[in-house]
Write a protein that holds these residues in place. Structure first.
Motif, PDB file in Angstrom:
ATOM      1  N   TYR A 133       0.818  -1.222   0.000  1.00 57.83           N
ATOM      2  CA  TYR A 133       0.000   0.000   0.000  1.00 57.83           C
ATOM      3  C   TYR A 133       0.845   1.262   0.000  1.00 57.83           C
ATOM      4  N   ASP A 134       2.109   1.088   0.225  1.00 61.75           N
ATOM      5  CA  ASP A 134       2.924   2.285   0.363  1.00 61.75           C
ATOM      6  C   ASP A 134       4.201   2.166  -0.459  1.00 61.75           C
ATOM      7  N   ILE A 135       4.001   1.938  -1.723  1.00 62.05           N
ATOM      8  CA  ILE A 135       5.154   1.720  -2.590  1.00 62.05           C
ATOM      9  C   ILE A 135       5.868   3.039  -2.878  1.00 62.05           C
ATOM     10  N   PRO A 136       7.136   3.126  -2.538  1.00 64.52           N
ATOM     11  CA  PRO A 136       7.888   4.309  -2.952  1.00 64.52           C
ATOM     12  C   PRO A 136       8.152   4.215  -4.453  1.00 64.52           C
ATOM     13  N   ILE A 137       7.262   4.835  -5.199  1.00 64.22           N
ATOM     14  CA  ILE A 137       7.234   4.631  -6.635  1.00 64.22           C
ATOM     15  C   ILE A 137       8.570   4.931  -7.313  1.00 64.22           C
ATOM     16  N   VAL A 138       9.220   5.986  -6.879  1.00 62.32           N
ATOM     17  CA  VAL A 138      10.448   6.393  -7.570  1.00 62.32           C
ATOM     18  C   VAL A 138      11.525   5.316  -7.470  1.00 62.32           C
ATOM     19  N   GLU A 139      11.762   4.886  -6.238  1.00 66.32           N
ATOM     20  CA  GLU A 139      12.782   3.857  -6.041  1.00 66.32           C
ATOM     21  C   GLU A 139      12.457   2.585  -6.816  1.00 66.32           C
ATOM     22  N   ILE A 140      11.214   2.157  -6.635  1.00 68.88           N
ATOM     23  CA  ILE A 140      10.805   0.911  -7.264  1.00 68.88           C
ATOM     24  C   ILE A 140      10.891   1.011  -8.784  1.00 68.88           C
ATOM     25  N   THR A 141      10.487   2.154  -9.305  1.00 66.96           N
ATOM     26  CA  THR A 141      10.552   2.329 -10.758  1.00 66.96           C
ATOM     27  C   THR A 141      11.990   2.191 -11.234  1.00 66.96           C
ATOM     28  N   GLU A 142      12.893   2.810 -10.485  1.00 65.51           N
ATOM     29  CA  GLU A 142      14.293   2.738 -10.902  1.00 65.51           C
ATOM     30  C   GLU A 142      14.821   1.312 -10.850  1.00 65.51           C
ATOM     31  N   GLN A 143      14.499   0.625  -9.775  1.00 66.77           N
ATOM     32  CA  GLN A 143      14.952  -0.765  -9.669  1.00 66.77           C
ATOM     33  C   GLN A 143      14.329  -1.615 -10.775  1.00 66.77           C
ATOM     34  N   TYR A 144      13.077  -1.332 -11.021  1.00 66.57           N
ATOM     35  CA  TYR A 144      12.359  -2.077 -12.052  1.00 66.57           C
ATOM     36  C   TYR A 144      13.031  -1.896 -13.405  1.00 66.57           C
ATOM     37  N   LEU A 145      13.348  -0.641 -13.715  1.00 66.36           N
ATOM     38  CA  LEU A 145      13.993  -0.363 -15.000  1.00 66.36           C
ATOM     39  C   LEU A 145      15.370  -1.021 -15.070  1.00 66.36           C
ATOM     40  N   ASP A 146      16.043  -1.058 -13.920  1.00 64.92           N
ATOM     41  CA  ASP A 146      17.336  -1.738 -13.872  1.00 64.92           C
ATOM     42  C   ASP A 146      17.201  -3.186 -14.304  1.00 64.92           C
ATOM     43  N   TYR A 147      16.179  -3.815 -13.770  1.00 63.80           N
ATOM     44  CA  TYR A 147      15.943  -5.213 -14.121  1.00 63.80           C
ATOM     45  C   TYR A 147      15.706  -5.369 -15.616  1.00 63.80           C
ATOM     46  N   ILE A 148      14.895  -4.482 -16.136  1.00 67.13           N
ATOM     47  CA  ILE A 148      14.567  -4.604 -17.552  1.00 67.13           C
ATOM     48  C   ILE A 148      15.809  -4.433 -18.415  1.00 67.13           C
ATOM     49  N   LYS A 149      16.693  -3.564 -17.969  1.00 62.72           N
ATOM     50  CA  LYS A 149      17.930  -3.366 -18.725  1.00 62.72           C
ATOM     51  C   LYS A 149      18.741  -4.650 -18.789  1.00 62.72           C
ATOM     52  N   GLN A 150      18.631  -5.443 -17.740  1.00 62.54           N
ATOM     53  CA  GLN A 150      19.375  -6.701 -17.700  1.00 62.54           C
ATOM     54  C   GLN A 150      18.791  -7.741 -18.643  1.00 62.54           C
ATOM     55  N   MET A 151      17.623  -7.424 -19.122  1.00 55.96           N
ATOM     56  CA  MET A 151      16.927  -8.421 -19.915  1.00 55.96           C
ATOM     57  C   MET A 151      17.684  -8.680 -21.197  1.00 55.96           C
ATOM     58  N   GLU A 152      18.293  -9.854 -21.274  1.00 58.65           N
ATOM     59  CA  GLU A 152      19.057 -10.139 -22.475  1.00 58.65           C
ATOM     60  C   GLU A 152      18.172 -10.778 -23.519  1.00 58.65           C
ATOM     61  N   GLU A 153      17.158 -11.372 -23.012  1.00 58.55           N
ATOM     62  CA  GLU A 153      16.275 -12.117 -23.896  1.00 58.55           C
ATOM     63  C   GLU A 153      15.720 -11.201 -24.984  1.00 58.55           C
ATOM     64  N   LYS A 154      15.684 -11.725 -26.180  1.00 61.08           N
ATOM     65  CA  LYS A 154      15.207 -10.900 -27.276  1.00 61.08           C
ATOM     66  C   LYS A 154      13.716 -11.123 -27.540  1.00 61.08           C
ATOM     67  N   ASN A 155      13.112 -11.869 -26.684  1.00 59.41           N
ATOM     68  CA  ASN A 155      11.689 -12.143 -26.877  1.00 59.41           C
ATOM     69  C   ASN A 155      10.873 -10.883 -26.656  1.00 59.41           C
ATOM     70  N   MET A 156      10.520 -10.256 -27.757  1.00 60.46           N
ATOM     71  CA  MET A 156       9.846  -8.963 -27.676  1.00 60.46           C
ATOM     72  C   MET A 156       8.490  -9.059 -27.006  1.00 60.46           C
ATOM     73  N   GLU A 157       7.847 -10.192 -27.221  1.00 60.76           N
ATOM     74  CA  GLU A 157       6.504 -10.361 -26.665  1.00 60.76           C
ATOM     75  C   GLU A 157       6.548 -10.250 -25.135  1.00 60.76           C
ATOM     76  N   ILE A 158       7.482 -10.983 -24.544  1.00 57.54           N
ATOM     77  CA  ILE A 158       7.601 -10.954 -23.087  1.00 57.54           C
ATOM     78  C   ILE A 158       8.099  -9.592 -22.645  1.00 57.54           C
ATOM     79  N   MET A 159       9.109  -9.133 -23.354  1.00 56.77           N
ATOM     80  CA  MET A 159       9.708  -7.844 -23.053  1.00 56.77           C
ATOM     81  C   MET A 159       8.641  -6.760 -23.001  1.00 56.77           C
ATOM     82  N   SER A 160       7.734  -6.795 -23.955  1.00 54.59           N
ATOM     83  CA  SER A 160       6.756  -5.719 -24.052  1.00 54.59           C
ATOM     84  C   SER A 160       5.861  -5.664 -22.820  1.00 54.59           C
ATOM     85  N   GLU A 161       5.593  -6.838 -22.233  1.00 55.29           N
ATOM     86  CA  GLU A 161       4.754  -6.837 -21.034  1.00 55.29           C
ATOM     87  C   GLU A 161       5.460  -6.159 -19.864  1.00 55.29           C
TER      88      GLU A 161
END
Lengths: 258, 190, 190
Positions: free
Chosen positions: A29-57
């Motif tokens: 209920y109390d997600i610090p959006i900024v931090e989480i967004t940054e961490q989330y984007l970090d994860y996505i950057k690590q995404m090596e998989e080229k599967n665009m379908e999954i990536m897009s989600e």
């Protein structure tokens, strides 16, 4: 920041988000959006998989997070008595629902574990009994079904199928590597210019063009204007763009210094 | 005694058939009405409870099936190789839970909850006969509705869907209370 | 009581195995010597004699098997002769219509049209003898081609036959070619 967990380990964007929330020991209920967004984007950057379908989600979720972040940064529009709606609410609801199903699926797993300790027996109907099992009466089964009814069902399936094809999105096709190379188009426009001197933007797109092709061609035109190699005129808004080729040679993008 | 004979008949039927047999068919076979048949079966189930019995009658959505007691597992494993059941991955289990609790449900609705495409787990669950198509929803595009099967009940030891583990209301209350407390302290911590 | 547990174990084993199990294997499984095991089995056999039981333990050449009592034969004949209720559900109707109008058609092609795995309805329609295998497509994996049965056509009356694509051998060849082309596209789409 190194991230030890492989992204493929997550079942989807919500799963990853829950992981981050868990990891940071924060309440849904109390997600610090900024931090989480940054961490989330970090994860996505690590995404090596080229599967665009999954990536897009995952990207859609990232966009949602950024959207919430920006809405929280903006001053809330002045509302009279209404309570301010936390932009995170919708995300919280989704996460809670998802979390609940993860929770019950654990319980189901235990149930399955218990139930798997029970053994069943395959049928042992004596052969002579099994053999005189009566045939299924097809005409009775068909009952009052008529061919025209069957045809009706078939037609509705076919119709449903064509309905399913979204006339706009179906043309987008799959997400693919950009097919149109700006430097190729850049050269092609000039070749066309030398040949025709005066022409219209539409002429450059005579074949059935994809959105991407139009955009890339338009970018090429913009670059050529900047270089002073062409001049464009447009009488009225939405009129076709008239292009006059001013130069008498062709330069590549490299030569032009891009 | 007539009732004893009927019990014997029911036992023989369930043993021979192996699979789950619907109450109405059992009733027809023993020439009794469904209510009486149900009562007799109930009475038999109590008898099977005796510790000298290694098998039991289970009910699956109004059908009855004979199987071993769970406590016999170790002994049976000693004598025979028990084929492993399909191991359900987290993805499959998660998808199955959503279908079990929200049925009838369409693929899109499942995907909305999971936030991710779900054709693959849905097809796998269909293949394992844990879910089935219930028909189509009367909505634009007539999407297929999915629900769980008898095999699902059997695999998860459930007598009926009503006996799915309750989504713990206390747990949800806890969540809500927590949230309210925090809502008071809620600052826009950007 | 320990003896009760052993009886339960033996019952569970014989039930699961279905076939005759040799005394030595039974003895091993319940951790007793063969003599004791034989005595326990003998004792169980007496219990099964009770008229409320429909099954019995029989001894065959030093092996033991669980089976129904001979007196239950009529009952078993009766239950297997109770006709099951067969109905053409919407799912079956839909699949049948696709097969009727697109035959010969492979399972994959049916699934492509329906958008969901369709083994279950296809198997049911085969069981109901409404569809049959027409042969195999000359394509990788040699997929089975399905079509409607003569029985199916007969039930709809000869007059209506022209409403369905006729399946004469030449046409079948055409269809196969078509189907192959489509199959190629199918794989490309995936």
């Amino acid at each position: 920041m190194s991230i030890p967990v492989k992204l493929e380990a997550f079942e989807g964007p919500l799963d990853l988000l829950l992981h981050l929330i868990d990891k940071n020991k924060i309440n849904i209920y109390d997600i610090p959006i900024v931090e989480i967004t940054e961490q989330y984007l970090d994860y996505i950057k690590q995404m090596e998989e080229k599967n665009m379908e999954i990536m897009s989600e995952f990207l859609v979720m990232a966009a949602t997070l950024i959207n919430i972040k920006s809405r929280m940064l903006l001053p809330a529009p002045a509302t009279e008595e209404e309570e301010e709606i936390d932009p995170r609410q919708e995300l919280v609801d989704r996460l809670l629902e998802y979390k609940m199903y993860k929770y019950v699926s654990d319980q189901l797993r235990d149930k399955q574990e218990d139930a798997s300790r029970v053994m069943f027996k395959s049928p042992t109907i004596p052969k002579e009994i099994a053999d005189f099992k009566e045939d299924i009466d097809v005409s009775e089964l068909i009952g009052d079904l008529t061919l025209s009814k069957l045809h009706e069902i078939f037609t509705s399936i076919v119709k449903r199928q064509s309905d399913k094809i979204d006339p706009i999105r179906s043309k987008f096709g799959k997400i693919e590597q950009e097919e149109f190379d700006l430097s190729d188009i850049f050269t092609q426009i000039q070749e066309y210019g030398i040949e025709h001197k005066i022409f219209y933007f539409r002429n450059l797109l005579e074949k059935q063009s994809t959105k991407m092709e139009i955009i890339v061609t338009f970018l090429g035109i913009l670059e050529l204007i900047k270089l002073g190699r062409i001049k464009i005129e447009q009488e009225q808004l939405f009129d076709d763009i008239r292009i006059t080729y001013l130069a008498s040679d062709i330069i590549t993008m490299e030569e032009a210094g891009f | 005694m007539e009732i004893k004979l009927v019990e014997a008949q029911l036992e023989a039927i369930l043993f021979t058939m192996g699979e789950a047999v619907e109450l109405d068919r059992l009733a027809l076979a023993i020439d009794h009405d469904e209510d009486t048949t149900r009562k007799i079966l109930q009475c038999m189930m109590d008898k099977y409870d005796d510790e000298s019995r290694g098998i039991q009658i289970i009910e699956l959505d109004g059908a009855y099936q004979l199987c071993t007691k769970a406590s016999m597992y170790e002994t049976i494993v000693k004598i025979t190789h028990i084929p492993k059941k399909h191991i359900l991955t987290d993805v499959l289990l998660e998808t199955l839970s959503i279908i079990a609790y929200k049925q009838p449900i369409t693929r899109l609705q499942i995907e909305a909850i999971r936030g991710v495409k779900s054709d693959h787990p849905i097809n796998k669950l269909l293949e394992y006969n844990l879910i089935c198509e219930l028909g189509r929803m009367d909505a634009p595009g007539k999407p297929i509705l999915f629900g769980t099967t008898e095999e699902f009940l059997r695999c998860f030891g459930l007598q009926s869907l009503d006996l799915l583990p309750a989504i713990n209301p206390e747990k949800l209350e806890d969540f809500k209370l927590q949230a309210e407390e925090e809502a008071e302290q809620l600052t826009l911590d950007i």
